[in-house]
Design an enzyme around this catalytic site. Sequence first.
Site, PDB file in Angstrom:
ATOM      1  N   ASP A   1      29.336  -8.680 -21.995  1.00  0.00           N
ATOM      2  CA  ASP A   1      28.415  -9.916 -21.608  1.00  0.00           C
ATOM      3  C   ASP A   1      29.141 -10.981 -21.567  1.00  0.00           C
ATOM      4  O   ASP A   1      28.894 -11.978 -21.714  1.00  0.00           O
ATOM      5  CB  ASP A   1      27.404  -9.895 -22.450  1.00  0.00           C
ATOM      6  CG  ASP A   1      26.470  -8.637 -22.535  1.00  0.00           C
ATOM      7  OD1 ASP A   1      26.257  -7.997 -21.589  1.00  0.00           O
ATOM      8  OD2 ASP A   1      26.114  -8.249 -23.729  1.00  0.00           O
TER       9      ASP A   1
ATOM     10  N   LYS B   1      31.425 -11.257 -16.529  1.00  0.00           N
ATOM     11  CA  LYS B   1      32.652 -10.687 -15.589  1.00  0.00           C
ATOM     12  C   LYS B   1      31.973 -10.719 -14.053  1.00  0.00           C
ATOM     13  O   LYS B   1      32.787 -10.813 -13.215  1.00  0.00           O
ATOM     14  CB  LYS B   1      32.848  -9.049 -16.216  1.00  0.00           C
ATOM     15  CG  LYS B   1      33.427  -8.956 -17.340  1.00  0.00           C
ATOM     16  CD  LYS B   1      33.682  -7.451 -17.565  1.00  0.00           C
ATOM     17  CE  LYS B   1      32.409  -6.930 -18.105  1.00  0.00           C
ATOM     18  NZ  LYS B   1      31.830  -7.426 -19.235  1.00  0.00           N
TER      19      LYS B   1
ATOM     20  N   LYS C   1      30.237 -12.799 -12.543  1.00  0.00           N
ATOM     21  CA  LYS C   1      30.618 -14.121 -11.738  1.00  0.00           C
ATOM     22  C   LYS C   1      32.040 -14.157 -11.607  1.00  0.00           C
ATOM     23  O   LYS C   1      32.404 -14.460 -10.332  1.00  0.00           O
ATOM     24  CB  LYS C   1      30.282 -15.151 -12.471  1.00  0.00           C
ATOM     25  CG  LYS C   1      30.731 -16.658 -11.928  1.00  0.00           C
ATOM     26  CD  LYS C   1      30.438 -17.668 -12.909  1.00  0.00           C
ATOM     27  CE  LYS C   1      31.127 -19.024 -12.135  1.00  0.00           C
ATOM     28  NZ  LYS C   1      30.908 -20.268 -12.814  1.00  0.00           N
TER      29      LYS C   1
ATOM     30  N   ALA D   1      25.573  -1.077 -17.857  1.00  0.00           N
ATOM     31  CA  ALA D   1      26.082  -2.447 -17.550  1.00  0.00           C
ATOM     32  C   ALA D   1      24.974  -3.168 -16.877  1.00  0.00           C
ATOM     33  O   ALA D   1      24.273  -2.379 -16.123  1.00  0.00           O
ATOM     34  CB  ALA D   1      27.549  -2.282 -16.529  1.00  0.00           C
ATOM     35  N   GLY D   2      25.146  -4.467 -17.007  1.00  0.00           N
ATOM     36  CA  GLY D   2      24.090  -5.304 -16.267  1.00  0.00           C
ATOM     37  C   GLY D   2      24.797  -6.490 -15.681  1.00  0.00           C
ATOM     38  O   GLY D   2      25.210  -7.502 -16.484  1.00  0.00           O
ATOM     39  N   HIS D   3      25.048  -6.492 -14.335  1.00  0.00           N
ATOM     40  CA  HIS D   3      26.033  -7.637 -13.873  1.00  0.00           C
ATOM     41  C   HIS D   3      24.927  -8.306 -12.941  1.00  0.00           C
ATOM     42  O   HIS D   3      24.453  -8.018 -12.096  1.00  0.00           O
ATOM     43  CB  HIS D   3      27.068  -7.162 -13.307  1.00  0.00           C
ATOM     44  CG  HIS D   3      28.059  -6.153 -14.128  1.00  0.00           C
ATOM     45  ND1 HIS D   3      29.116  -5.419 -13.837  1.00  0.00           N
ATOM     46  CD2 HIS D   3      28.325  -6.313 -15.304  1.00  0.00           C
ATOM     47  CE1 HIS D   3      29.884  -5.115 -14.370  1.00  0.00           C
ATOM     48  NE2 HIS D   3      29.203  -5.431 -15.599  1.00  0.00           N
TER      49      HIS D   3
ATOM     50  N   GLN E   1      31.285  -3.501 -19.597  1.00  0.00           N
ATOM     51  CA  GLN E   1      31.447  -3.584 -21.136  1.00  0.00           C
ATOM     52  C   GLN E   1      32.724  -4.331 -21.640  1.00  0.00           C
ATOM     53  O   GLN E   1      32.975  -5.311 -20.890  1.00  0.00           O
ATOM     54  CB  GLN E   1      31.435  -2.206 -21.895  1.00  0.00           C
ATOM     55  CG  GLN E   1      30.154  -1.279 -21.734  1.00  0.00           C
ATOM     56  CD  GLN E   1      30.080  -0.435 -20.478  1.00  0.00           C
ATOM     57  OE1 GLN E   1      30.809   0.000 -20.175  1.00  0.00           O
ATOM     58  NE2 GLN E   1      28.633  -0.799 -19.827  1.00  0.00           N
TER      59      GLN E   1
ATOM     60  N   THR F   1      18.734  -4.386 -21.041  1.00  0.00           N
ATOM     61  CA  THR F   1      17.665  -4.167 -22.168  1.00  0.00           C
ATOM     62  C   THR F   1      16.837  -5.470 -22.604  1.00  0.00           C
ATOM     63  O   THR F   1      15.717  -5.019 -23.359  1.00  0.00           O
ATOM     64  CB  THR F   1      18.341  -3.634 -23.525  1.00  0.00           C
ATOM     65  OG1 THR F   1      19.070  -4.386 -23.941  1.00  0.00           O
ATOM     66  CG2 THR F   1      19.062  -2.169 -23.054  1.00  0.00           C
TER      67      THR F   1
ATOM     68  N   LYS G   1      31.206 -19.896 -19.953  1.00  0.00           N
ATOM     69  CA  LYS G   1      30.083 -20.402 -20.500  1.00  0.00           C
ATOM     70  C   LYS G   1      30.661 -21.524 -21.641  1.00  0.00           C
ATOM     71  O   LYS G   1      30.212 -21.793 -22.532  1.00  0.00           O
ATOM     72  CB  LYS G   1      29.611 -19.367 -21.554  1.00  0.00           C
ATOM     73  CG  LYS G   1      28.643 -18.413 -20.711  1.00  0.00           C
ATOM     74  CD  LYS G   1      27.753 -17.853 -21.360  1.00  0.00           C
ATOM     75  CE  LYS G   1      26.362 -17.608 -20.565  1.00  0.00           C
ATOM     76  NZ  LYS G   1      25.392 -16.714 -21.359  1.00  0.00           N
ATOM     77  N   LEU G   2      31.726 -22.459 -21.083  1.00  0.00           N
ATOM     78  CA  LEU G   2      32.314 -23.430 -22.035  1.00  0.00           C
ATOM     79  C   LEU G   2      31.227 -24.431 -22.142  1.00  0.00           C
ATOM     80  O   LEU G   2      31.288 -24.804 -23.320  1.00  0.00           O
ATOM     81  CB  LEU G   2      33.565 -23.819 -21.355  1.00  0.00           C
ATOM     82  CG  LEU G   2      34.135 -25.392 -21.973  1.00  0.00           C
ATOM     83  CD1 LEU G   2      34.717 -24.652 -23.530  1.00  0.00           C
ATOM     84  CD2 LEU G   2      35.321 -25.853 -21.005  1.00  0.00           C
ATOM     85  N   ASP G   3      30.484 -24.681 -21.274  1.00  0.00           N
ATOM     86  CA  ASP G   3      29.548 -25.669 -21.510  1.00  0.00           C
ATOM     87  C   ASP G   3      28.377 -25.539 -22.380  1.00  0.00           C
ATOM     88  O   ASP G   3      27.700 -26.379 -23.028  1.00  0.00           O
ATOM     89  CB  ASP G   3      28.558 -25.877 -19.953  1.00  0.00           C
ATOM     90  CG  ASP G   3      28.009 -24.310 -19.739  1.00  0.00           C
ATOM     91  OD1 ASP G   3      28.766 -23.349 -19.351  1.00  0.00           O
ATOM     92  OD2 ASP G   3      26.654 -24.313 -19.522  1.00  0.00           O
TER      93      ASP G   3
HETATM   94  P1  IMP Z   1      25.757   2.741 -24.554  1.00  0.00           P
HETATM   95  O1  IMP Z   1      26.707   2.405 -23.840  1.00  0.00           O
HETATM   96  O2  IMP Z   1      24.354   2.709 -24.001  1.00  0.00           O
HETATM   97  O3  IMP Z   1      26.020   4.117 -25.418  1.00  0.00           O
HETATM   98  O4  IMP Z   1      25.619   1.863 -25.805  1.00  0.00           O
HETATM   99  C1  IMP Z   1      26.665   1.734 -26.789  1.00  0.00           C
HETATM  100  C2  IMP Z   1      26.889   0.411 -27.432  1.00  0.00           C
HETATM  101  O5  IMP Z   1      27.360  -0.332 -26.237  1.00  0.00           O
HETATM  102  C3  IMP Z   1      25.485  -0.500 -27.766  1.00  0.00           C
HETATM  103  O6  IMP Z   1      26.108  -1.274 -28.758  1.00  0.00           O
HETATM  104  C4  IMP Z   1      25.241  -1.275 -26.640  1.00  0.00           C
HETATM  105  O7  IMP Z   1      24.644  -2.531 -26.885  1.00  0.00           O
HETATM  106  C5  IMP Z   1      26.597  -1.610 -25.960  1.00  0.00           C
HETATM  107  N1  IMP Z   1      26.773  -1.915 -24.675  1.00  0.00           N
HETATM  108  C6  IMP Z   1      26.789  -0.873 -23.643  1.00  0.00           C
HETATM  109  N2  IMP Z   1      26.909  -1.433 -22.352  1.00  0.00           N
HETATM  110  C7  IMP Z   1      26.994  -2.787 -22.618  1.00  0.00           C
HETATM  111  C8  IMP Z   1      26.901  -3.972 -21.747  1.00  0.00           C
HETATM  112  O8  IMP Z   1      27.248  -3.915 -20.495  1.00  0.00           O
HETATM  113  N3  IMP Z   1      27.272  -5.067 -22.446  1.00  0.00           N
HETATM  114  C9  IMP Z   1      27.032  -5.251 -23.653  1.00  0.00           C
HETATM  115  N4  IMP Z   1      26.907  -4.303 -24.509  1.00  0.00           N
HETATM  116  C10 IMP Z   1      26.835  -2.992 -23.968  1.00  0.00           C
END
Ligand code: IMP
Length: 439
Positions: free
Chosen positions: A19, A22, A24, A45-47, A227, A304, A334-336
């Site tokens: 988080d 990446k 941006k 991942a959530g981008h 990640q 999530t 995120k310096l701001d």
């Molecule tokens: P998993 O990848 O779903 O097995 O989760 C394992 C750990 O990695 C957990 O603590 C998740 O919150 C963390 N995690 C997985 N993907 C991300 C991500 O994209 N950003 C931040 N934490 C992540």
Amino acid sequence: MIQKEELHNVIVVGAQWGDEGKAKVVDMLAEQADVVIRSQGGCNAGHTVKFNGETFKFHHLPSGLLYPEKWCIIGSGVVIAPEVLKKELEDIHAKGYSTENLKISERCHVTLPYHIEQDKRQELLRTANAPESKIGTTGRGIGPTYMDKVGRIGIRAGDLLEPPEVLRKQIQRIISEKGFFEQASLPYLLDVCEAYKAILAPYITDTVALLQDALAQNKRLLFEGAQGTLLDVDFGTYPYVTSSNSTAGGACTGTGVGPSKIDATLGVMKAYLTRVGEGPFPTEQSNEVGEILGERGQEFGTTTGRKRRTGWFDGVVARYGVEVNGLDGIALTKLDVLDTFAEIKIATHYQHIHTHEAYHRFPASLSVLADLEPVYETLEGWQSDTTQITQYEDLPPACKAYLKRLEEVSHCPVWMVSVGPERQQTMMRKNVFNPTVAV
Ligand code: IMP
């Protein structure tokens, strides 16, 4: 040390606990790249990508996808949940964009419904047995899919395209090796695979060949990490990690591009620190500071929606990230978020709570880590709005002093500084693909 005048192949990795922002950074660099490649992780991942005034949330998809002329590759190290991918693709199509430039490696492993069940069941068991052993996974079946890959009982995207009798035999073998399956009979799994094939088939290809051709043609490759370093299965805070190599090496093993072809590695770091899910976090601030960081930084997970834990910048984590990824530069995001603080802290090292021994490196043992506390340096805050500043030189002196100290503590130069989600809220100190050229 970077020697070449022009760099072609650049890796972007998260250098903290994920988080870091990446997407941006990749989105901005993608303008100069020809190919954008994901190499590990999956829909955990959530981008968040902003493009032409619209917001897109990508889970599997490389952040360059919205540039139609660029190839976007999901490399062999990525695990794919086809139903989630389908929704991502539908969202893009509904907004009028094409996804013809998407290529999925035939070697990617596929998440099946039982992997998701297993992920959730394991978390419940952990919680019931010993609440502190809960990992806080994203519940997307990531760990179990990688377990089956390594256990040689997975199904790859390319396997879905095999003649029905070949796939049937493979599933039969998986069922017999796994022992039992209540919700996963042979006919059920064959139906699931058929549905997944319909989603993935248009995109599946030999991405190793594509990438080798791109290298031969001197195209610019941009590797998009998911990640972060401290979530890497080998180098992270094991077992509170994800199940893939989210460090720079994963960009090679997860794509089939050899390490000698990589020209530079950029590590993305937040100007403070966050973590989502369980596990150690030495500089965590479970107090008013943490609340302010979370509120100003809008620290909620993209995948999530969970509230992220927050804390001060950790120099030990940063140096570790610089070392294990071989970082050439830092993209600081995120310096701001720090704009309102009168004082800002940086952890320079840790100290053992009993022996008072100083630790400058991140330990592998979590019980050792539990006995360490961060040693902070306090810097003066700048207490003014940086979000409209576009030139590094125009940052307040206290802000530049913070960045300078952060570079010293991290042992790495800051190449990019981000002060907001928009592209124009970015200060480039180096042209990443051409570092000898002033920006
Ligand atoms: P998993 O990848 O779903 O097995 O989760 C394992 C750990 O990695 C957990 O603590 C998740 O919150 C963390 N995690 C997985 N993907 C991300 C991500 O994209 N950003 C931040 N934490 C992540």
